[in-house]
Scaffold this motif. Sequence first.
Motif, PDB file in Angstrom:
ATOM      1  N   PRO B  33      -1.020   7.977  -1.927  1.00  0.00           N
ATOM      2  CA  PRO B  33      -2.390   7.530  -1.676  1.00  0.00           C
ATOM      3  C   PRO B  33      -2.990   8.158  -0.418  1.00  0.00           C
ATOM      4  O   PRO B  33      -2.319   8.244   0.616  1.00  0.00           O
ATOM      5  CB  PRO B  33      -2.256   6.014  -1.486  1.00  0.00           C
ATOM      6  CG  PRO B  33      -0.972   5.646  -2.118  1.00  0.00           C
ATOM      7  CD  PRO B  33      -0.095   6.859  -2.093  1.00  0.00           C
ATOM      8  N   TYR B  83     -19.756   0.119  -3.444  1.00  0.00           N
ATOM      9  CA  TYR B  83     -18.448  -0.274  -3.960  1.00  0.00           C
ATOM     10  C   TYR B  83     -17.422   0.333  -3.014  1.00  0.00           C
ATOM     11  O   TYR B  83     -17.621   1.451  -2.535  1.00  0.00           O
ATOM     12  CB  TYR B  83     -18.263   0.241  -5.401  1.00  0.00           C
ATOM     13  CG  TYR B  83     -17.301  -0.601  -6.202  1.00  0.00           C
ATOM     14  CD1 TYR B  83     -17.702  -1.847  -6.687  1.00  0.00           C
ATOM     15  CD2 TYR B  83     -15.996  -0.178  -6.418  1.00  0.00           C
ATOM     16  CE1 TYR B  83     -16.815  -2.642  -7.380  1.00  0.00           C
ATOM     17  CE2 TYR B  83     -15.108  -0.972  -7.121  1.00  0.00           C
ATOM     18  CZ  TYR B  83     -15.520  -2.204  -7.599  1.00  0.00           C
ATOM     19  OH  TYR B  83     -14.639  -2.999  -8.289  1.00  0.00           O
ATOM     20  N   PRO B  84     -16.337  -0.379  -2.714  1.00  0.00           N
ATOM     21  CA  PRO B  84     -15.440   0.120  -1.660  1.00  0.00           C
ATOM     22  C   PRO B  84     -14.796   1.482  -1.970  1.00  0.00           C
ATOM     23  O   PRO B  84     -14.435   2.196  -1.052  1.00  0.00           O
ATOM     24  CB  PRO B  84     -14.356  -0.962  -1.582  1.00  0.00           C
ATOM     25  CG  PRO B  84     -14.975  -2.173  -2.170  1.00  0.00           C
ATOM     26  CD  PRO B  84     -15.962  -1.702  -3.195  1.00  0.00           C
ATOM     27  N   SER B 130      -9.683   1.630  -6.894  1.00  0.00           N
ATOM     28  CA  SER B 130      -9.412   0.339  -6.260  1.00  0.00           C
ATOM     29  C   SER B 130      -8.210  -0.297  -6.920  1.00  0.00           C
ATOM     30  O   SER B 130      -8.104  -0.298  -8.142  1.00  0.00           O
ATOM     31  CB  SER B 130     -10.617  -0.591  -6.427  1.00  0.00           C
ATOM     32  OG  SER B 130     -11.770   0.010  -5.915  1.00  0.00           O
ATOM     33  N   LEU B 131      -7.307  -0.823  -6.112  1.00  0.00           N
ATOM     34  CA  LEU B 131      -6.130  -1.513  -6.654  1.00  0.00           C
ATOM     35  C   LEU B 131      -6.237  -2.969  -6.232  1.00  0.00           C
ATOM     36  O   LEU B 131      -6.372  -3.260  -5.051  1.00  0.00           O
ATOM     37  CB  LEU B 131      -4.857  -0.877  -6.100  1.00  0.00           C
ATOM     38  CG  LEU B 131      -4.760   0.621  -6.396  1.00  0.00           C
ATOM     39  CD1 LEU B 131      -4.041   1.357  -5.294  1.00  0.00           C
ATOM     40  CD2 LEU B 131      -4.090   0.849  -7.730  1.00  0.00           C
ATOM     41  N   HIS B 132      -6.211  -3.846  -7.232  1.00  0.00           N
ATOM     42  CA  HIS B 132      -6.515  -5.246  -6.923  1.00  0.00           C
ATOM     43  C   HIS B 132      -5.287  -6.126  -6.808  1.00  0.00           C
ATOM     44  O   HIS B 132      -5.391  -7.303  -6.547  1.00  0.00           O
ATOM     45  CB  HIS B 132      -7.472  -5.816  -7.976  1.00  0.00           C
ATOM     46  CG  HIS B 132      -8.763  -5.064  -8.050  1.00  0.00           C
ATOM     47  ND1 HIS B 132      -9.611  -4.951  -6.979  1.00  0.00           N
ATOM     48  CD2 HIS B 132      -9.325  -4.350  -9.051  1.00  0.00           C
ATOM     49  CE1 HIS B 132     -10.657  -4.219  -7.327  1.00  0.00           C
ATOM     50  NE2 HIS B 132     -10.505  -3.834  -8.572  1.00  0.00           N
ATOM     51  N   ASP B 134      -1.379  -7.262  -5.414  1.00  0.00           N
ATOM     52  CA  ASP B 134      -0.317  -7.154  -4.406  1.00  0.00           C
ATOM     53  C   ASP B 134      -0.758  -6.894  -2.979  1.00  0.00           C
ATOM     54  O   ASP B 134       0.020  -6.381  -2.190  1.00  0.00           O
ATOM     55  CB  ASP B 134       0.665  -6.035  -4.788  1.00  0.00           C
ATOM     56  CG  ASP B 134       1.403  -6.393  -6.053  1.00  0.00           C
ATOM     57  OD1 ASP B 134       1.480  -7.590  -6.344  1.00  0.00           O
ATOM     58  OD2 ASP B 134       1.888  -5.478  -6.726  1.00  0.00           O
ATOM     59  N   PHE B 135      -1.994  -7.180  -2.620  1.00  0.00           N
ATOM     60  CA  PHE B 135      -2.345  -6.958  -1.222  1.00  0.00           C
ATOM     61  C   PHE B 135      -2.859  -8.244  -0.583  1.00  0.00           C
ATOM     62  O   PHE B 135      -3.896  -8.251   0.063  1.00  0.00           O
ATOM     63  CB  PHE B 135      -3.325  -5.791  -1.091  1.00  0.00           C
ATOM     64  CG  PHE B 135      -2.750  -4.510  -1.614  1.00  0.00           C
ATOM     65  CD1 PHE B 135      -1.749  -3.847  -0.897  1.00  0.00           C
ATOM     66  CD2 PHE B 135      -3.131  -4.006  -2.841  1.00  0.00           C
ATOM     67  CE1 PHE B 135      -1.177  -2.687  -1.386  1.00  0.00           C
ATOM     68  CE2 PHE B 135      -2.557  -2.854  -3.333  1.00  0.00           C
ATOM     69  CZ  PHE B 135      -1.572  -2.187  -2.617  1.00  0.00           C
ATOM     70  N   HIS B 136      -2.076  -9.310  -0.791  1.00  0.00           N
ATOM     71  CA  HIS B 136      -2.371 -10.637  -0.248  1.00  0.00           C
ATOM     72  C   HIS B 136      -3.856 -10.909  -0.169  1.00  0.00           C
ATOM     73  O   HIS B 136      -4.447 -11.040   0.911  1.00  0.00           O
ATOM     74  CB  HIS B 136      -1.685 -10.886   1.104  1.00  0.00           C
ATOM     75  CG  HIS B 136      -1.354  -9.616   1.862  1.00  0.00           C
ATOM     76  ND1 HIS B 136      -2.072  -9.181   2.895  1.00  0.00           N
ATOM     77  CD2 HIS B 136      -0.394  -8.694   1.691  1.00  0.00           C
ATOM     78  CE1 HIS B 136      -1.587  -8.033   3.339  1.00  0.00           C
ATOM     79  NE2 HIS B 136      -0.573  -7.723   2.621  1.00  0.00           N
ATOM     80  N   GLY B 137      -4.476 -10.898  -1.354  1.00  0.00           N
ATOM     81  CA  GLY B 137      -5.882 -11.295  -1.418  1.00  0.00           C
ATOM     82  C   GLY B 137      -6.856 -10.187  -1.088  1.00  0.00           C
ATOM     83  O   GLY B 137      -8.062 -10.396  -1.118  1.00  0.00           O
ATOM     84  N   LYS B 138      -6.357  -8.992  -0.774  1.00  0.00           N
ATOM     85  CA  LYS B 138      -7.285  -7.895  -0.490  1.00  0.00           C
ATOM     86  C   LYS B 138      -7.140  -6.813  -1.565  1.00  0.00           C
ATOM     87  O   LYS B 138      -6.196  -6.825  -2.345  1.00  0.00           O
ATOM     88  CB  LYS B 138      -6.972  -7.288   0.888  1.00  0.00           C
ATOM     89  CG  LYS B 138      -7.056  -8.334   1.981  1.00  0.00           C
ATOM     90  CD  LYS B 138      -7.430  -7.716   3.295  1.00  0.00           C
ATOM     91  CE  LYS B 138      -7.821  -8.823   4.254  1.00  0.00           C
ATOM     92  NZ  LYS B 138      -8.324  -8.318   5.506  1.00  0.00           N
ATOM     93  N   SER B 139      -8.096  -5.892  -1.566  1.00  0.00           N
ATOM     94  CA  SER B 139      -8.013  -4.764  -2.483  1.00  0.00           C
ATOM     95  C   SER B 139      -7.577  -3.527  -1.709  1.00  0.00           C
ATOM     96  O   SER B 139      -7.994  -3.327  -0.564  1.00  0.00           O
ATOM     97  CB  SER B 139      -9.376  -4.487  -3.125  1.00  0.00           C
ATOM     98  OG  SER B 139      -9.704  -5.532  -4.021  1.00  0.00           O
ATOM     99  N   GLY B 140      -6.734  -2.712  -2.344  1.00  0.00           N
ATOM    100  CA  GLY B 140      -6.296  -1.457  -1.723  1.00  0.00           C
ATOM    101  C   GLY B 140      -7.124  -0.311  -2.262  1.00  0.00           C
ATOM    102  O   GLY B 140      -7.446  -0.263  -3.451  1.00  0.00           O
ATOM    103  N   ILE B 141      -7.503   0.602  -1.362  1.00  0.00           N
ATOM    104  CA  ILE B 141      -8.365   1.714  -1.780  1.00  0.00           C
ATOM    105  C   ILE B 141      -7.636   3.051  -1.585  1.00  0.00           C
ATOM    106  O   ILE B 141      -7.141   3.348  -0.493  1.00  0.00           O
ATOM    107  CB  ILE B 141      -9.674   1.743  -0.950  1.00  0.00           C
ATOM    108  CG1 ILE B 141     -10.390   0.385  -1.011  1.00  0.00           C
ATOM    109  CG2 ILE B 141     -10.579   2.878  -1.423  1.00  0.00           C
ATOM    110  CD1 ILE B 141     -10.918   0.001  -2.369  1.00  0.00           C
ATOM    111  N   ASP B 142      -7.598   3.820  -2.676  1.00  0.00           N
ATOM    112  CA  ASP B 142      -7.025   5.171  -2.627  1.00  0.00           C
ATOM    113  C   ASP B 142      -8.157   6.160  -2.900  1.00  0.00           C
ATOM    114  O   ASP B 142      -8.761   6.137  -3.967  1.00  0.00           O
ATOM    115  CB  ASP B 142      -5.929   5.296  -3.702  1.00  0.00           C
ATOM    116  CG  ASP B 142      -5.360   6.701  -3.777  1.00  0.00           C
ATOM    117  OD1 ASP B 142      -5.710   7.533  -2.917  1.00  0.00           O
ATOM    118  OD2 ASP B 142      -4.549   6.964  -4.699  1.00  0.00           O
TER     119      ASP B 142
END
Lengths: 95, 483
Positions: B33, B83-84, B130-132, B134-142
């Motif tokens: 990522p 959008y993030p 966007s990965l929704h 496994d990030f304790h309530g947050k979204s991961g962005i690649d």
Amino acid sequence: MSLTTEDVSRIALLSRIELSAAERESTREQLNGILGFIEQLQAVDTAGIEPMAHAVDVVQRLRPDLVTETDRRADFQAVAPETEAGLYLVPRVVE
Amino acid sequence: MNWEVVIGLETHAQLQTKSKIFSGSSIAFGAEPNVQANAIDIALPGVLPVLNREAVVCAIKFGLAVGASIAPRSVFARKNYFYPDLPKGYQISQFEIPVVQGGGLAIRVGEQEKFVHLTRAHLEEDAGKSLHEDFHGKSGIDLNRAGTPLLEIVTEPDMRSSLEAVAYARALHALVQWIGICDGNMQEGSFRCDANVSVRPLGQKEFGTRREIKNLNSFRFMQQAIDYEVQWQINEITEGRAIRQATVLFDPDTGETRAMRSKEDAHDYRYFPDPDLLPLEIGADWIAEVNAGLPELPQVMQARFQAEYELSAYDAAILTASRAMADYYVAAVAIAGAANGKAVANWIMGELAARLNRNDMEVAASPISAAQLAGLIQRIADHTISNNIAKIVFEALWNGEGGGQANAADEIIEKQGLKQITDTGAIEKIIDEVLATNQKSVDEFRAGKEKAFNALVGQAMKATRGKANPQQVNDLLKKKLGG
């Protein structure tokens, strides 16, 4: 043309800018001022003049298709609010 | 009531460049990522996009291949939304003046031919991912994918069934790979389609309200999604509910489409020309240069196959359905000779296609090379083996026998002693033996039973292990019985 307060609210929403009631009013006045400039421009007779897509009358320079960038993730992520496993973390977005 | 289905497709084809459309980052798939996301891709302040020449070449190639006009001057625009995974807050795309305008694609559903018109094709950049989970309530962005060059190809609402939509998508999929601008990998998202679907009572002039099915990444899902959506819309209207414009997603698990968000605001993208980019100018000389480097296009090749090898339009279409298929056919005919063009086509579409299908293989992965198949067909043409024996040789070739070289068929024929017996004396001898040991059939034939003749031919063929020329056996047998 002049903008209403509702127009300004809608533009602010689309731009994700939060405006207080006072700011909405001052923004409305400023935007209407800008629209006034545009009205002046529109009053100029441009018949027979080809429209331009850019203020500078030159064309796009192109880049050869080469990979020139290296991995600088560590530098960029050093200034990010939150990262994990190489990802930038943001408040959850779900459709 | 009879309903008419109206479908238009928007396809995002990822262009086969090395670097991004506006930056020098790699677009290789599968990287860690964000290691291929540089300052321009993540939109740090003060950066400027610079257009990749190769992305423009891809657009020109496509425009030429679909008979479109290439805009001498096209303009990049900002499409604004938040959008993030879109770091700039806008996507650089083309709006009022796209690079490719008009053109179209001939498609085929069964024996039916149809022309699907294109509205436009424009260059734009892809967003990140966007990965929704496994990030304790947050979204991961690649952001590796951000800035990947895309050609968005938009059709007119010309398709009238899910079958036509799939036929168009397949034809487009084949074409972009044919001209080498997109790898067509749907699993990796290199080729993804959105379908605009509406229905209207048959005969009505106005279009119904459409819903857009997003991100169809397989042809099977496309057909399922459209079929479901059409039925859903018909049911809604029949039950008195109006269709509202919406974006929907297809769920492969349930086979249903489901509304994603109301489109009311989403359409307000506030496009305007991107001041960071100057107009893109494409001169006639550049177009001519790209044209000179284009491969023979499928429709041109089809016409040539029909003229040179006397193939039917249907056969020619099948053989040019993909670059790999056409390459295989051309390579085989080059060896087998133009006179065998029809035979080569029959073998590829018959025996070989059936075998490949059964093993879920593409022609590019065929264990029998074009040269080996041509070698086999040559031996049929020169009467070394019969068609029936050829099937045995084909089987052996498929199993990798014969040494793997171009002459593998010859090796197999030699080793297994499959050469056709054409020596009249040898066949006559065999027939004499057959007649002597099958007196009953001979008597029956003489008594007027035609079937008995076939039994005798069968016996003779069996005695030669199928290696005699059946026609020759027929003639000799007739002569002997008649005499």
